[in-house]
Design a protein around this motif. Structure first.
Motif, PDB file in Angstrom:
ATOM      1  N   CYS A   1       1.009  -1.214   0.005  1.00 43.62           N
ATOM      2  CA  CYS A   1      -0.007   0.040   0.011  1.00 43.62           C
ATOM      3  C   CYS A   1       0.862   1.383  -0.096  1.00 43.62           C
ATOM      4  CB  CYS A   1      -0.940   0.071   1.305  1.00 43.62           C
ATOM      5  SG  CYS A   1      -1.984   1.436   1.285  1.00 43.62           S
ATOM      6  N   THR A   2       1.864   1.366   0.893  1.00 43.33           N
ATOM      7  CA  THR A   2       2.754   2.476   0.812  1.00 43.33           C
ATOM      8  C   THR A   2       3.429   2.533  -0.296  1.00 43.33           C
ATOM      9  OG1 THR A   2       3.001   1.928   3.316  1.00 43.33           O
ATOM     10  CG2 THR A   2       4.635   3.685   2.284  1.00 43.33           C
ATOM     11  N   VAL A   3       4.033   1.549  -1.057  1.00 45.27           N
ATOM     12  CA  VAL A   3       4.773   1.579  -2.171  1.00 45.27           C
ATOM     13  C   VAL A   3       3.845   2.209  -3.398  1.00 45.27           C
ATOM     14  CG1 VAL A   3       5.909   0.149  -3.901  1.00 45.27           C
ATOM     15  CG2 VAL A   3       6.559   0.169  -1.596  1.00 45.27           C
ATOM     16  N   MET A   4       2.670   1.843  -3.432  1.00 47.58           N
ATOM     17  CA  MET A   4       1.624   2.217  -4.436  1.00 47.58           C
ATOM     18  C   MET A   4       1.219   3.389  -4.465  1.00 47.58           C
ATOM     19  SD  MET A   4      -0.876  -1.146  -5.413  1.00 47.58           S
ATOM     20  CE  MET A   4      -1.309  -1.308  -3.525  1.00 47.58           C
ATOM     21  N   MET A   5       1.021   3.787  -3.284  1.00 51.27           N
ATOM     22  CA  MET A   5       0.495   5.416  -2.796  1.00 51.27           C
ATOM     23  C   MET A   5       1.570   6.245  -3.208  1.00 51.27           C
ATOM     24  SD  MET A   5      -2.701   5.232  -2.178  1.00 51.27           S
ATOM     25  CE  MET A   5      -2.728   3.793  -3.181  1.00 51.27           C
ATOM     26  N   SER A   6       2.764   5.874  -2.740  1.00 54.86           N
ATOM     27  CA  SER A   6       4.045   6.759  -3.016  1.00 54.86           C
ATOM     28  C   SER A   6       4.238   6.975  -4.604  1.00 54.86           C
ATOM     29  CB  SER A   6       5.390   6.344  -2.432  1.00 54.86           C
ATOM     30  OG  SER A   6       5.627   5.120  -2.773  1.00 54.86           O
ATOM     31  N   LEU A   7       3.967   5.927  -5.395  1.00 54.13           N
ATOM     32  CA  LEU A   7       4.246   6.095  -6.974  1.00 54.13           C
ATOM     33  C   LEU A   7       2.991   6.768  -7.546  1.00 54.13           C
ATOM     34  CD1 LEU A   7       5.206   2.307  -7.629  1.00 54.13           C
ATOM     35  CD2 LEU A   7       6.724   4.305  -7.776  1.00 54.13           C
ATOM     36  N   ALA A   8       1.842   6.633  -6.872  1.00 51.78           N
ATOM     37  CA  ALA A   8       0.752   7.516  -7.377  1.00 51.78           C
ATOM     38  C   ALA A   8       1.022   9.190  -7.091  1.00 51.78           C
ATOM     39  CB  ALA A   8      -0.638   7.165  -6.637  1.00 51.78           C
ATOM     40  N   VAL A   9       1.422   9.234  -5.711  1.00 56.70           N
ATOM     41  CA  VAL A   9       1.783  10.655  -5.655  1.00 56.70           C
ATOM     42  C   VAL A   9       2.737  11.320  -6.489  1.00 56.70           C
ATOM     43  CG1 VAL A   9       2.764  12.067  -3.780  1.00 56.70           C
ATOM     44  CG2 VAL A   9       1.101  10.415  -3.300  1.00 56.70           C
ATOM     45  N   ALA A  10       3.770  10.334  -6.688  1.00 56.15           N
ATOM     46  CA  ALA A  10       4.892  10.667  -7.598  1.00 56.15           C
ATOM     47  C   ALA A  10       4.331  11.109  -9.147  1.00 56.15           C
ATOM     48  CB  ALA A  10       5.905   9.875  -7.617  1.00 56.15           C
ATOM     49  N   GLY A  11       3.653   9.907  -9.717  1.00 55.94           N
ATOM     50  CA  GLY A  11       3.018  10.229 -11.140  1.00 55.94           C
ATOM     51  C   GLY A  11       2.069  11.373 -11.270  1.00 55.94           C
ATOM     52  N   ALA A  12       1.159  11.642 -10.078  1.00 49.15           N
ATOM     53  CA  ALA A  12       0.328  12.835 -10.293  1.00 49.15           C
ATOM     54  C   ALA A  12       1.206  14.122 -10.149  1.00 49.15           C
ATOM     55  CB  ALA A  12      -0.542  12.724  -9.151  1.00 49.15           C
ATOM     56  N   THR A  13       2.246  14.322  -9.278  1.00 44.14           N
ATOM     57  CA  THR A  13       2.952  15.350  -9.187  1.00 44.14           C
ATOM     58  C   THR A  13       3.572  15.773 -10.361  1.00 44.14           C
ATOM     59  OG1 THR A  13       3.454  14.849  -7.023  1.00 44.14           O
ATOM     60  CG2 THR A  13       4.951  16.608  -8.013  1.00 44.14           C
ATOM     61  N   ALA A  14       4.091  14.480 -11.334  1.00 40.57           N
ATOM     62  CA  ALA A  14       4.706  14.782 -12.657  1.00 40.57           C
ATOM     63  C   ALA A  14       3.654  15.231 -13.265  1.00 40.57           C
ATOM     64  CB  ALA A  14       5.226  13.538 -13.046  1.00 40.57           C
ATOM     65  N   VAL A  15       2.460  14.835 -13.692  1.00 37.59           N
ATOM     66  CA  VAL A  15       1.372  15.440 -14.330  1.00 37.59           C
ATOM     67  C   VAL A  15       1.034  16.704 -13.922  1.00 37.59           C
ATOM     68  CG1 VAL A  15      -0.937  15.270 -14.977  1.00 37.59           C
ATOM     69  CG2 VAL A  15       0.493  12.980 -14.870  1.00 37.59           C
ATOM     70  N   ALA A  16       1.138  17.094 -12.677  1.00 42.94           N
ATOM     71  CA  ALA A  16       0.690  18.666 -12.371  1.00 42.94           C
ATOM     72  C   ALA A  16       2.015  19.543 -13.029  1.00 42.94           C
ATOM     73  CB  ALA A  16       0.609  18.565 -10.934  1.00 42.94           C
ATOM     74  N   ARG A  17       3.268  19.116 -12.737  1.00 48.97           N
ATOM     75  CA  ARG A  17       4.267  19.723 -13.395  1.00 48.97           C
ATOM     76  C   ARG A  17       4.149  20.178 -14.999  1.00 48.97           C
ATOM     77  NH1 ARG A  17       6.545  23.477 -14.494  1.00 48.97           N
ATOM     78  NH2 ARG A  17       8.731  24.011 -14.310  1.00 48.97           N
ATOM     79  N   CYS A  18       3.701  19.114 -15.718  1.00 46.22           N
ATOM     80  CA  CYS A  18       3.426  19.120 -17.014  1.00 46.22           C
ATOM     81  C   CYS A  18       2.215  20.033 -17.371  1.00 46.22           C
ATOM     82  CB  CYS A  18       3.525  17.952 -17.816  1.00 46.22           C
ATOM     83  SG  CYS A  18       4.839  16.854 -17.536  1.00 46.22           S
ATOM     84  N   THR A  19       1.183  20.071 -16.487  1.00 47.09           N
ATOM     85  CA  THR A  19       0.004  20.940 -16.761  1.00 47.09           C
ATOM     86  C   THR A  19       0.156  22.255 -16.085  1.00 47.09           C
ATOM     87  OG1 THR A  19      -1.038  18.726 -16.552  1.00 47.09           O
ATOM     88  CG2 THR A  19      -2.353  20.390 -16.670  1.00 47.09           C
ATOM     89  N   LEU A  20       0.976  22.546 -15.132  1.00 46.97           N
ATOM     90  CA  LEU A  20       0.664  23.871 -14.526  1.00 46.97           C
ATOM     91  C   LEU A  20       0.971  24.841 -15.400  1.00 46.97           C
ATOM     92  CD1 LEU A  20       0.553  24.942 -11.638  1.00 46.97           C
ATOM     93  CD2 LEU A  20       3.092  24.806 -11.410  1.00 46.97           C
ATOM     94  N   VAL A  21       0.061  25.963 -15.236  1.00 47.46           N
ATOM     95  CA  VAL A  21       0.235  27.203 -16.162  1.00 47.46           C
ATOM     96  C   VAL A  21       0.675  28.243 -15.011  1.00 47.46           C
ATOM     97  CG1 VAL A  21      -0.805  28.834 -17.441  1.00 47.46           C
ATOM     98  CG2 VAL A  21      -1.584  26.497 -17.488  1.00 47.46           C
ATOM     99  N   PRO A  22       1.952  28.800 -14.834  1.00 47.98           N
ATOM    100  CA  PRO A  22       2.509  29.406 -13.579  1.00 47.98           C
ATOM    101  C   PRO A  22       1.747  30.909 -13.778  1.00 47.98           C
ATOM    102  CG  PRO A  22       4.300  29.079 -15.411  1.00 47.98           C
ATOM    103  CD  PRO A  22       3.075  28.385 -15.856  1.00 47.98           C
ATOM    104  N   ASN A  23       1.781  31.522 -12.949  1.00 42.42           N
ATOM    105  CA  ASN A  23       1.121  32.863 -12.915  1.00 42.42           C
ATOM    106  C   ASN A  23       2.377  33.815 -13.344  1.00 42.42           C
ATOM    107  OD1 ASN A  23      -1.592  32.982 -11.787  1.00 42.42           O
ATOM    108  ND2 ASN A  23      -0.697  32.582  -9.900  1.00 42.42           N
TER     109      ASN A  23
END
Length: 397
Positions: free
Chosen positions: A375-397
């Motif tokens: 559970c801990t490993v899967m959640m950590s990978l999910a957080v890392a993947g979602a963070t990478a997606v957010a970085r690619c999507t982020l539109v900075p102010n």
């Protein structure tokens, strides 16, 4: 409770009715009364059950409400980030002080119900302070910047309300009443990597980016809260069954875990406003979570206690700033953190808090203690993947 607050907040934002201060004062008075019921009706299961239902409703409303007021009080992304971090510090102190009050009561011959009596006093004091305090911020046209994006007849106004914002003094169109309006489509398009400033693709593209960003942060919040509550609930059992550690050592480790979380959230609240972007904190947290998950895997394979300590302390560091940072990050992408967005975030966290401990417990009942690590490993990978997606999507102010 979360849904009730969302309905109220949308009504208050669009029609200017009700008062957040009065609502929160009423919630605190209800919590004080319910605490007295729990402390006195100790032999009545029916009254205890009704009190727990009432607490769930009050907690759902106040949890989402305090976070939403913290967002309304911030005039920009950095201020919102600092306000949310301060609220999370309060959550953590409450989680730390509650078992401390129970322990002190038991040591001096009292009962666990002393905690409910203390909660009744604190809730009544909070209601009194709210009654005497200045009015809380509210999401109406007078206090919420760029309110045009919340109107039902605006593009996306009935959805998650993901519209581009502009700071005062920018080239945004004026709404005619002194508030900043929505920028032109070409201005929005120029802020999106690889997009062309055309009226047909600019605003929908920005709205799609906003939806992806909110979804990514909801995934981060789900993964972080799932890992946090899974570890907090089952760490003693896992350490004893896998590595035959003593319960006294595991109790100390649990205390250290919450101490690290508390120290990390206090530090984040102090420096949140000075950080250029919350994404840097999320990237660091995701990396530490992955290392913590691998440390648990190493403990399971090698049964080395220092790996369990490393994984637990690392996880405490990671989850300390990830929740407030994830809640505030959408504002950096010109996404309004509306009541509907806050509802999505709270639902994701509640789902993580519910599913992870329950699923791990079912697996433990079947004798599979590796579910804790999985559970801990899967959640950590999910957080890392979602963070990478957010970085690619982020539109900075």
């Amino acid at each position: 409770g979360n849904y009730c607050w969302t309905y109220y907040a949308n009504s208050s934002a669009r029609h200017g009715r009700l008062s957040p201060r009065g609502l929160h004062a009423a919630l605190m008075l209800c919590s004080a009364g319910l605490s007295c019921v729990v402390a006195r009706a100790r032999t009545s299961p029916r009254w205890l059950q009704l009190a727990c239902w009432g607490f769930g409703l009050c907690y759902g409303c106040s949890d989402a409400g305090v976070l939403m007021v913290a967002v309304w009080a911030g005039r920009d992304g950095r201020a919102q980030r600092a306000n949310i971090a301060s609220v999370c510090v309060g959550y953590t102190f409450g989680a730390v002080l509650t078992p401390l009050v129970v322990a002190l009561s038991l040591r001096h011959g009292g009962t666990v119900y002393a905690c409910w009596e203390a909660l009744a006093v604190l809730a009544a004091a909070a209601a009194a302070v709210l009654a005497c305090a200045a009015p809380l911020p509210r999401g109406d046209a007078a206090s919420l910047p760029h309110y045009e994006a919340l109107q039902p007849d605006s593009p996306g106004g009935n959805g998650l309300e993901l519209q581009p914002l502009h700071e005062p003094g920018s080239t945004a169109q004026s709404s005619g009443d002194g508030r900043d309006g929505l920028g032109s489509v070409s201005e929005v398009s120029r802020k999106l990597p690889g997009s062309e400033p055309s009226e047909d693709s600019g605003s929908p593209l920005h709205r799609r980016h906003g939806l992806v960003l909110v979804g990514a942060m909801a995934t981060v919040l789900f993964g972080v809260t799932a890992a946090e509550h899974g570890v907090a609930t089952w760490l003693p059992t896992y350490g004893q069954r896998v590595g035959a550690m003593e319960l006294s050592s595991l109790a100390l480790l649990s205390s250290v875990f919450w101490a690290v979380v508390t120290a990390g959230r206090v530090a984040w609240s102090a420096f949140a406003a000075s950080v250029s972007s919350a994404w840097h904190a999320l990237a660091f947290d995701a990396s530490v979570m992955v290392v913590s998950g691998l440390s648990y895997l190493g403990y399971e394979l090698l049964q080395s206690q220092w790996l369990l300590w490393l994984g637990t302390c690392g996880l405490g560091i990671a989850i300390a700033s990830s929740v407030p940072a994830a809640m505030a990050l959408p504002a950096e992408g010109d996404v309004i953190i509306s009541p509907n967005v806050m509802l999505v975030f709270n639902f994701a966290m509640s789902l993580g808090e519910l599913l992870a401990p329950y699923t791990i417990g079912l697996c433990f009942a079947q004798g599979w203690y590796g579910a804790f690590t999985a559970c801990t490993v899967m959640m950590s990978l999910a957080v890392a993947g979602a963070t990478a997606v957010a970085r690619c999507t982020l539109v900075p102010n």
